[in-house]
Design a protein around this motif. Structure first.
Motif, PDB file in Angstrom:
ATOM      1  N   GLU A  95       0.853  -1.181  -0.053  1.00 56.48           N
ATOM      2  CA  GLU A  95       0.039   0.024  -0.127  1.00 56.48           C
ATOM      3  C   GLU A  95       0.722   1.190   0.172  1.00 56.48           C
ATOM      4  O   GLU A  95       1.855   1.096   0.241  1.00 56.48           O
ATOM      5  CB  GLU A  95      -0.972  -0.011   1.153  1.00 56.48           C
ATOM      6  CG  GLU A  95      -0.202   0.192   2.644  1.00 56.48           C
ATOM      7  CD  GLU A  95      -0.909   0.028   3.716  1.00 56.48           C
ATOM      8  OE1 GLU A  95      -2.148   0.233   3.549  1.00 56.48           O
ATOM      9  OE2 GLU A  95      -0.614  -0.293   4.903  1.00 56.48           O
ATOM     10  N   THR A  98      -0.508   8.026   2.555  1.00 59.16           N
ATOM     11  CA  THR A  98      -0.577   9.799   2.205  1.00 59.16           C
ATOM     12  C   THR A  98      -0.269  10.214   3.269  1.00 59.16           C
ATOM     13  O   THR A  98      -0.664  10.283   4.532  1.00 59.16           O
ATOM     14  CB  THR A  98      -2.044   9.813   1.900  1.00 59.16           C
ATOM     15  OG1 THR A  98      -2.849   9.355   3.155  1.00 59.16           O
ATOM     16  CG2 THR A  98      -2.456   9.011   0.586  1.00 59.16           C
ATOM     17  N   ILE A 149     -11.253   6.364  10.586  1.00 62.19           N
ATOM     18  CA  ILE A 149     -10.526   6.343   9.335  1.00 62.19           C
ATOM     19  C   ILE A 149     -10.946   7.440   8.391  1.00 62.19           C
ATOM     20  O   ILE A 149     -11.930   8.055   8.618  1.00 62.19           O
ATOM     21  CB  ILE A 149     -11.038   4.811   8.867  1.00 62.19           C
ATOM     22  CG1 ILE A 149     -12.515   4.515   8.450  1.00 62.19           C
ATOM     23  CG2 ILE A 149     -10.491   3.692   9.677  1.00 62.19           C
ATOM     24  CD1 ILE A 149     -12.668   3.379   7.673  1.00 62.19           C
ATOM     25  N   LYS A 150     -10.041   7.766   7.344  1.00 60.19           N
ATOM     26  CA  LYS A 150     -10.341   8.631   6.552  1.00 60.19           C
ATOM     27  C   LYS A 150     -10.438   8.069   4.914  1.00 60.19           C
ATOM     28  O   LYS A 150     -10.080   6.848   4.918  1.00 60.19           O
ATOM     29  CB  LYS A 150      -9.175   9.448   6.661  1.00 60.19           C
ATOM     30  CG  LYS A 150      -9.407  10.462   7.932  1.00 60.19           C
ATOM     31  CD  LYS A 150      -8.381  11.428   8.166  1.00 60.19           C
ATOM     32  CE  LYS A 150      -8.369  12.342   9.484  1.00 60.19           C
ATOM     33  NZ  LYS A 150      -7.666  13.489   9.441  1.00 60.19           N
ATOM     34  N   GLU A 152      -9.753   6.873   1.266  1.00 56.43           N
ATOM     35  CA  GLU A 152      -8.775   6.091   0.663  1.00 56.43           C
ATOM     36  C   GLU A 152      -8.814   6.533  -0.892  1.00 56.43           C
ATOM     37  O   GLU A 152      -9.577   6.913  -1.261  1.00 56.43           O
ATOM     38  CB  GLU A 152      -8.861   4.633   0.511  1.00 56.43           C
ATOM     39  CG  GLU A 152      -8.823   4.046   2.080  1.00 56.43           C
ATOM     40  CD  GLU A 152      -9.059   2.562   2.108  1.00 56.43           C
ATOM     41  OE1 GLU A 152      -8.468   1.819   2.806  1.00 56.43           O
ATOM     42  OE2 GLU A 152     -10.344   2.462   1.511  1.00 56.43           O
ATOM     43  N   MET A 160      -3.766   0.665  -2.833  1.00 59.87           N
ATOM     44  CA  MET A 160      -4.548   1.823  -2.023  1.00 59.87           C
ATOM     45  C   MET A 160      -3.643   2.732  -1.426  1.00 59.87           C
ATOM     46  O   MET A 160      -2.588   2.359  -0.944  1.00 59.87           O
ATOM     47  CB  MET A 160      -5.402   1.162  -1.193  1.00 59.87           C
ATOM     48  CG  MET A 160      -6.631   0.118  -1.540  1.00 59.87           C
ATOM     49  SD  MET A 160      -7.776   0.875  -2.795  1.00 59.87           S
ATOM     50  CE  MET A 160      -8.594   2.278  -1.707  1.00 59.87           C
ATOM     51  N   ARG A 162      -3.812   5.375   1.559  1.00 60.65           N
ATOM     52  CA  ARG A 162      -4.475   5.729   2.660  1.00 60.65           C
ATOM     53  C   ARG A 162      -3.502   6.611   3.731  1.00 60.65           C
ATOM     54  O   ARG A 162      -2.395   6.102   3.794  1.00 60.65           O
ATOM     55  CB  ARG A 162      -5.152   4.583   3.150  1.00 60.65           C
ATOM     56  CG  ARG A 162      -4.451   3.290   3.309  1.00 60.65           C
ATOM     57  CD  ARG A 162      -5.115   2.197   4.209  1.00 60.65           C
ATOM     58  NE  ARG A 162      -6.010   1.387   3.051  1.00 60.65           N
ATOM     59  CZ  ARG A 162      -5.875   0.269   2.496  1.00 60.65           C
ATOM     60  NH1 ARG A 162      -4.569  -0.280   2.662  1.00 60.65           N
ATOM     61  NH2 ARG A 162      -6.827  -0.301   1.744  1.00 60.65           N
ATOM     62  N   THR A 166      -5.403   4.937   9.098  1.00 55.36           N
ATOM     63  CA  THR A 166      -6.262   4.265   8.418  1.00 55.36           C
ATOM     64  C   THR A 166      -5.807   2.798   7.941  1.00 55.36           C
ATOM     65  O   THR A 166      -6.541   1.973   8.219  1.00 55.36           O
ATOM     66  CB  THR A 166      -6.856   5.297   7.204  1.00 55.36           C
ATOM     67  OG1 THR A 166      -7.596   6.314   7.711  1.00 55.36           O
ATOM     68  CG2 THR A 166      -7.952   4.218   6.595  1.00 55.36           C
ATOM     69  N   SER A 167      -4.570   2.998   7.419  1.00 53.10           N
ATOM     70  CA  SER A 167      -3.809   1.691   7.192  1.00 53.10           C
ATOM     71  C   SER A 167      -3.863   0.658   8.550  1.00 53.10           C
ATOM     72  O   SER A 167      -4.198  -0.399   8.427  1.00 53.10           O
ATOM     73  CB  SER A 167      -2.439   2.190   6.963  1.00 53.10           C
ATOM     74  OG  SER A 167      -1.473   0.874   6.863  1.00 53.10           O
ATOM     75  N   LYS A 170      -7.410  -0.545   9.511  1.00 52.29           N
ATOM     76  CA  LYS A 170      -8.087  -1.508   8.596  1.00 52.29           C
ATOM     77  C   LYS A 170      -7.101  -2.722   8.613  1.00 52.29           C
ATOM     78  O   LYS A 170      -7.635  -3.718   7.773  1.00 52.29           O
ATOM     79  CB  LYS A 170      -8.158  -0.741   7.354  1.00 52.29           C
ATOM     80  CG  LYS A 170      -9.146   0.428   7.400  1.00 52.29           C
ATOM     81  CD  LYS A 170      -9.599   0.760   6.049  1.00 52.29           C
ATOM     82  CE  LYS A 170     -10.587   0.069   5.113  1.00 52.29           C
ATOM     83  NZ  LYS A 170     -11.298   0.546   3.946  1.00 52.29           N
ATOM     84  N   GLN A 195     -17.225   4.247   7.827  1.00 45.79           N
ATOM     85  CA  GLN A 195     -16.838   5.302   6.588  1.00 45.79           C
ATOM     86  C   GLN A 195     -17.165   6.784   7.237  1.00 45.79           C
ATOM     87  O   GLN A 195     -16.608   7.699   6.659  1.00 45.79           O
ATOM     88  CB  GLN A 195     -17.152   4.918   5.339  1.00 45.79           C
ATOM     89  CG  GLN A 195     -16.456   3.620   4.904  1.00 45.79           C
ATOM     90  CD  GLN A 195     -15.225   3.565   4.412  1.00 45.79           C
ATOM     91  OE1 GLN A 195     -14.691   4.816   4.191  1.00 45.79           O
ATOM     92  NE2 GLN A 195     -14.441   2.548   3.977  1.00 45.79           N
TER      93      GLN A 195
END
Length: 608
Positions: A95, A98, A149-150, A152, A160, A162, A166-167, A170, A195
């Motif tokens: 992944e 960000t 979470i934010k 993706e 993905m 993210r 969040t990574s 999840k 979400q």
């Protein structure tokens, strides 16, 4: 180098911490050797290193350049576009993370691997024995941690992209985590992974209130997020209490998994509990509300270093004397260090870097530009850095009292990468240095995870000026500055503009529509992270322009000079932090205007 241990064993955890900090130098050498052994065959390193003979510390430092994001962006973009991971990493890139920083208006992308999630799990586990050392009985209750979470982004390769948290939330490492009696949360995983941020917030607060008698600590990752939760509670406490009173969940919670998990926590109606909570929330003052709602809480865990320090007074108002605890220092690029003295005053927080997380180097920074600054520096451009690689020092060779920019080499494919964080060495724990986070290089404004640079701000202001001032109104923007106003929740950007008519000396005629369009134009021109915070996360409020009377910036210069600035070298600060400067600016305001809409944002694909 990978280390595993049982986080339920406090004694073993503390011993492990002593071992890795005592042997910091040897561990750093092992880390670099392992990274080079794994990744010497990558396209990136092959351009600089020549086989086995160069797999050593000295060759690495002599031949591999120190880089910033623009240098490595093409390599990461190729992976995002579908090329093989071995451009930078021998292990598959699973992944892209960000960063809160941006490049050309888009999020910076950092490579990550499956193994890195194991390293982060180890890092989180190390926090447990530290807290147990200072706070007793944490295994006898729960933590009300508000985690979210934010959005993706899907890259052309299918990987993905993210945010780092969040990574983690999840990942299977979090969702299938082994039971740890010290880290039991009031929030069911389904509420964290929802979400819809509003539904997630409501459900997590509802679960935290229902279990208030079991809550031993409260918090969120960042101070800004926790204060948004307090404001949300203030706005919704009657509805929350109604749900507790009836044992149901309000109809606008439509996420099925979220709703079902909350109903399993509610266990039917509870009139007495609802009345107790409503009575506390109905008090005229919310001072000390956290201690009143969660009377067994021992501390508030939030990051209050760096730009989050601006929220300390508000947190102290709500906390009722509960300690504010910053436990860790981490980023999308790497997890760095932990606070070994978690109950210290927020202004004294230092982080001890864990030498097994990555290979660390430090670029000395001019001390004078980072001492107790009242005005944001305006000389931190790439060209002004005057990078001298021969001055870079290793982790164990930094000097107490000196300022450094951290440079990292990671297991995931970053080599001698400048993170952009300025740190001050405050001491050592055994052989591992301790650092106070000072600031992000070239960031003037930050409310949440946004990081607006002086250049970003200049470009946005220039665009607003061109489109809405010069021709339509014939007004001239003579000077501007800014500050991050966190007196309300959420906080917002404030720009101070000094305007004058182009053709006469009279005070400017300010039209609401024109100035509101300027506010919106500035927001439209700010970067992806800012617009996401405004549009999706609702973590930043509408941008405000305060127009000040003519001559205000002359008074500001006089004030700066009286505080020690040189007249000859004075430049208008593009962000003000001094109370005295803000008083001068606010006393001269002749008009206040706000953006009337949220800026456009959507999670676009990250094509090249």
């Amino acid at each position: 180098m990978q280390i595993f241990y049982d986080p339920n064993d406090t004694e073993a955890g503390l011993k492990l911490l002593e071992d890795i900090t005592t042997n910091a130098e040897a561990i750093q050498e092992q880390v670099l050797h392992q990274i080079l052994s794994q990744n010497s065959g990558t396209q990136y390193l092959q351009a600089f290193l020549d086989g086995e003979s160069d797999k050593n510390q000295q060759s690495f430092k002599n031949k591999v350049p120190v880089v910033n994001y623009d240098d490595i962006k093409p390599f990461i973009q190729r992976i995002a576009d579908g090329e093989s991971s071995d451009i930078v990493s021998s292990q598959p890139i699973t992944e892209l993370l960000t960063s809160s920083g941006t490049s050309a208006g888009k999020p910076k992308l950092m490579p990550s691997t499956a193994e890195e999630l194991e390293r982060k799990t180890f890092f989180y586990s190390m926090l447990v024995p530290i807290m147990n050392k200072y706070v007793n009985g944490l295994d006898e209750g729960k933590g009300m941690y508000l985690l979210f979470i934010k959005p993706e982004i899907k890259t052309p390769s299918g990987l993905m992209a993210r945010p780092v948290l969040t990574s983690y939330y999840k990942s299977q490492h979090f969702r299938n985590r082994p039971f740890n009696k010290y880290n039991v949360y009031t929030s069911p995983d389904q509420t964290i992974l929802c979400q819809d941020s509003k539904q997630s917030m409501y459900c997590q607060l509802l679960c935290g209130l229902v279990q208030r008698s079991h809550v031993l600590r409260v918090g969120a990752v960042f101070a800004s997020a926790f204060l948004r939760a307090v404001k949300f509670l203030e706005d919704h406490y009657k509805e929350l209490c109604a749900d507790i009173r009836t044992g149901t969940v309000t109809t606008w919670i439509t996420e099925a998994a979220c709703r079902d998990s909350v109903l399993s926590v509610l266990h039917g109606p509870n009139q007495e509990l609802a009345d107790e909570i409503e009575s506390e929330c109905a008090e005229k003052s919310w001072e000390g509300i956290l201690r009143r709602l969660w009377p067994k809480a021992k501390y508030v865990e939030v990051i209050v270093t760096g730009s989050m320090a601006q929220y300390i007074p508000t947190l102290e108002f709500y906390s009722g004397g509960l300690p504010l605890v910053s436990t860790m220092y981490a980023s999308s690029e790497c997890y760095f260090g932990i606070n070994l003295n978690p109950l210290c005053n927020p202004s004294d927080v230092s982080y001890t870097l864990l030498p097994n997380m990555a290979y660390f180097e430090f670029l000395p920074v001019d001390d004078k530009s980072h001492e107790d600054i009242h005005f944001a520096s305006h000389s931190n451009t790439e060209d002004d850095d005057a990078l001298k690689e021969d001055l870079i020092v290793d982790l164990v060779n930094v000097e107490v009292g000196r300022y450094y920019e951290i440079v990292i080499t990671t297991f995931t494919g970053l080599y001698r990468y400048r993170v952009g964080d300025i740190l001050k060495v405050t001491g050592f724990h055994n052989k591992a240095p301790q650092f106070r986070f000072v600031q992000r290089r070239n960031v003037v404004l930050s409310i949440d995870t946004d990081k607006t640079s002086e250049e970003d701000l200049l470009n946005a202001v220039t665009q607003a000026k061109l489109n809405h001032l010069q021709k339509p109104s014939s007004l001239l923007l003579t000077e501007y500055t800014s500050y991050a106003d966190t007196s309300s929740i959420p906080g917002h950007y404030v720009l101070f503009w000094e305007l004058k008519p182009r053709h006469n000396k009279e005070p400017p005629e300010l039209e609401d529509k024109t100035m509101e369009l300027c506010c919106s134009e500035v927001e439209d021109c700010l970067d992806y992270v800012y617009r996401r915070c405004r549009n999706k996360d609702k973590s930043i409020g509408p941008l405000e322009i305060r127009v000040v009377s003519l001559g205000t910036f002359d008074l500001l210069m006089d004030f700066c000079v009286s505080q020690g600035s040189s007249v000859n070298q004075y430049k208008t600060p593009r962000c003000v932090k001094s109370g005295g400067a803000l008083e001068i600016l606010d006393s001269r305001v002749i008009g206040r205007f706000f953006s009337q809409r949220v800026p456009l944002w959507e999670p676009l694909g990250l094509d090249s």
